[in-house]
Design an enzyme around this catalytic site. Sequence first.
Site, PDB file in Angstrom:
ATOM      1  N   SER A 144       3.906  13.541   1.294  1.00  0.00           N
ATOM      2  CA  SER A 144       2.536  13.189   1.680  1.00  0.00           C
ATOM      3  C   SER A 144       2.013  14.226   2.663  1.00  0.00           C
ATOM      4  O   SER A 144       2.641  14.500   3.689  1.00  0.00           O
ATOM      5  CB  SER A 144       2.521  11.798   2.322  1.00  0.00           C
ATOM      6  OG  SER A 144       1.214  11.409   2.646  1.00  0.00           O
ATOM      7  N   LYS A 170       1.081  14.540  -2.518  1.00  0.00           N
ATOM      8  CA  LYS A 170       0.053  13.528  -2.280  1.00  0.00           C
ATOM      9  C   LYS A 170      -0.824  14.001  -1.133  1.00  0.00           C
ATOM     10  O   LYS A 170      -0.334  14.241  -0.022  1.00  0.00           O
ATOM     11  CB  LYS A 170       0.677  12.171  -1.941  1.00  0.00           C
ATOM     12  CG  LYS A 170      -0.375  11.099  -1.666  1.00  0.00           C
ATOM     13  CD  LYS A 170       0.223   9.711  -1.536  1.00  0.00           C
ATOM     14  CE  LYS A 170       0.779   9.447  -0.161  1.00  0.00           C
ATOM     15  NZ  LYS A 170       1.124   8.008   0.021  1.00  0.00           N
ATOM     16  N   LEU A 171      -2.118  14.102  -1.384  1.00  0.00           N
ATOM     17  CA  LEU A 171      -3.069  14.532  -0.368  1.00  0.00           C
ATOM     18  C   LEU A 171      -3.756  13.322   0.248  1.00  0.00           C
ATOM     19  O   LEU A 171      -4.299  12.476  -0.470  1.00  0.00           O
ATOM     20  CB  LEU A 171      -4.137  15.449  -0.979  1.00  0.00           C
ATOM     21  CG  LEU A 171      -3.659  16.710  -1.708  1.00  0.00           C
ATOM     22  CD1 LEU A 171      -4.865  17.460  -2.269  1.00  0.00           C
ATOM     23  CD2 LEU A 171      -2.842  17.599  -0.780  1.00  0.00           C
ATOM     24  N   LYS A 172      -3.749  13.237   1.560  1.00  0.00           N
ATOM     25  CA  LYS A 172      -4.547  12.235   2.243  1.00  0.00           C
ATOM     26  C   LYS A 172      -6.014  12.680   2.206  1.00  0.00           C
ATOM     27  O   LYS A 172      -6.315  13.864   2.447  1.00  0.00           O
ATOM     28  CB  LYS A 172      -4.090  12.073   3.693  1.00  0.00           C
ATOM     29  CG  LYS A 172      -2.677  11.531   3.846  1.00  0.00           C
ATOM     30  CD  LYS A 172      -2.597  10.063   3.483  1.00  0.00           C
ATOM     31  CE  LYS A 172      -1.230   9.482   3.814  1.00  0.00           C
ATOM     32  NZ  LYS A 172      -1.147   8.029   3.527  1.00  0.00           N
ATOM     33  N   ASP A 198      -4.502   9.836  -1.595  1.00  0.00           N
ATOM     34  CA  ASP A 198      -4.367   8.554  -0.907  1.00  0.00           C
ATOM     35  C   ASP A 198      -5.490   8.423   0.117  1.00  0.00           C
ATOM     36  O   ASP A 198      -5.616   9.245   1.018  1.00  0.00           O
ATOM     37  CB  ASP A 198      -3.001   8.478  -0.211  1.00  0.00           C
ATOM     38  CG  ASP A 198      -2.756   7.137   0.467  1.00  0.00           C
ATOM     39  OD1 ASP A 198      -3.594   6.231   0.324  1.00  0.00           O
ATOM     40  OD2 ASP A 198      -1.709   7.003   1.125  1.00  0.00           O
ATOM     41  N   ASN A 200      -6.111   5.466   1.937  1.00  0.00           N
ATOM     42  CA  ASN A 200      -5.814   4.496   2.996  1.00  0.00           C
ATOM     43  C   ASN A 200      -7.036   3.643   3.353  1.00  0.00           C
ATOM     44  O   ASN A 200      -7.406   3.502   4.518  1.00  0.00           O
ATOM     45  CB  ASN A 200      -5.282   5.187   4.248  1.00  0.00           C
ATOM     46  CG  ASN A 200      -3.885   5.729   4.070  1.00  0.00           C
ATOM     47  OD1 ASN A 200      -3.676   6.941   4.116  1.00  0.00           O
ATOM     48  ND2 ASN A 200      -2.913   4.850   3.844  1.00  0.00           N
ATOM     49  N   GLU A 223      -4.814   6.416  -4.565  1.00  0.00           N
ATOM     50  CA  GLU A 223      -4.139   5.288  -3.913  1.00  0.00           C
ATOM     51  C   GLU A 223      -5.043   4.606  -2.899  1.00  0.00           C
ATOM     52  O   GLU A 223      -5.669   5.265  -2.067  1.00  0.00           O
ATOM     53  CB  GLU A 223      -2.864   5.802  -3.235  1.00  0.00           C
ATOM     54  CG  GLU A 223      -2.020   4.738  -2.596  1.00  0.00           C
ATOM     55  CD  GLU A 223      -0.739   5.317  -2.006  1.00  0.00           C
ATOM     56  OE1 GLU A 223      -0.041   4.580  -1.286  1.00  0.00           O
ATOM     57  OE2 GLU A 223      -0.434   6.509  -2.258  1.00  0.00           O
ATOM     58  N   ASP A 248      -1.628  -0.066  -2.584  1.00  0.00           N
ATOM     59  CA  ASP A 248      -0.569   0.024  -1.570  1.00  0.00           C
ATOM     60  C   ASP A 248      -0.756  -1.111  -0.572  1.00  0.00           C
ATOM     61  O   ASP A 248      -0.142  -2.164  -0.685  1.00  0.00           O
ATOM     62  CB  ASP A 248      -0.653   1.388  -0.891  1.00  0.00           C
ATOM     63  CG  ASP A 248       0.335   1.560   0.265  1.00  0.00           C
ATOM     64  OD1 ASP A 248       1.134   0.646   0.512  1.00  0.00           O
ATOM     65  OD2 ASP A 248       0.298   2.611   0.930  1.00  0.00           O
ATOM     66  N   LYS A 272       6.477  -0.673  -1.069  1.00  0.00           N
ATOM     67  CA  LYS A 272       7.104  -0.348   0.203  1.00  0.00           C
ATOM     68  C   LYS A 272       7.822  -1.591   0.714  1.00  0.00           C
ATOM     69  O   LYS A 272       7.175  -2.551   1.155  1.00  0.00           O
ATOM     70  CB  LYS A 272       6.055   0.111   1.219  1.00  0.00           C
ATOM     71  CG  LYS A 272       5.405   1.435   0.871  1.00  0.00           C
ATOM     72  CD  LYS A 272       4.345   1.816   1.889  1.00  0.00           C
ATOM     73  CE  LYS A 272       3.722   3.170   1.556  1.00  0.00           C
ATOM     74  NZ  LYS A 272       2.585   3.477   2.460  1.00  0.00           N
ATOM     75  N   GLY A 300       6.952   5.928   1.596  1.00  0.00           N
ATOM     76  CA  GLY A 300       7.594   5.812   2.897  1.00  0.00           C
ATOM     77  C   GLY A 300       6.586   5.524   3.992  1.00  0.00           C
ATOM     78  O   GLY A 300       5.375   5.585   3.789  1.00  0.00           O
TER      79      GLY A 300
END
Length: 305
Positions: A144, A170-172, A198, A200, A223, A248, A272, A300
């Site tokens: 990530s 995975k790019l935030k 992702d 969030n 995500e 998630d 998770k 993670g």
Amino acid sequence: MQWHEHDPGEPRMIAEIRLRRAHIDLVSPFRTSFGVETARDLLYIEVSGDGVTGWGECVAMSEPMYSSEFVDGCEEVLRRFMLPLVQNNTTAESFTESVRGIRGHFMAKAVLETALLDFQLRRVGVSLGTFLGATQTRVQSGVSVGIQPSIDKLLQVVQGYLDDGYLRIKLKIEPGFDIAPVRAVRSTFGDALLLQVDANSAYQLSDAEHLAQLDEFNLLLIEQPLPEEQVASHAQLAKVVHTPICLDESILSAEVAREALDIGACSIINIKPGRVGGYLEAKKIHDLCFERGVAVWCGGMLETG
């Protein structure tokens, strides 16, 4: 907590449970749409008896930003409500049943369940992989990548991880740092790169048309684009965005996963264990998805173990 009564003729039992706290600095700041982490305040549980020790690590962060839980709160809930339920013959399975009446607090439940499970598996010489039914001894690993101060810096960081051997990136992302950085990474490293993003929970359903611009980059998934409570809104988003949606934060149990799949809120789930209450519930989610042919992967939480 300590127990002293133990019949030598009975199976090995728990003699002591300890809560341990620690602190580490991260190698580099990790920025997501909800903030920047530079260190980790850590909470471990150690379960021991008859020379056997099991460990669990709490995944909660210092502040309630990723979820409503935070590490100091987890310690308080554990001490006041969960540890008093543990007896010297408590198993991970019986613990899970005993805390059903405690609403939420999945991360607190997970750290204690994990320590109990580790203890009981170690005392009979069974690996966690064998217990879960693992069919492989190695899995491909991705990484990530936090939000970077510039696109040039992002490309440098991605290149470093690829040089380290990571097979998936995975790019935030967040509003204002999404389409352009993804385009830069895809154009720089090519279509063969396994790439996902992702958010969030950083977007709203009104951003659907904007997020649909990600479709051109052939991403593995996007995500958790919307807030965790808005499961139904993800189903509406999926009608506009063609990139597979992965949930998630929204997935707190197998039942939530079932309902999300039933309404088409996602086609991939990030499991998770530390977020859903432990490995027992995580396996239920896995098994549900396996039955339905739904892809899963395991993310993670910046754990140390």
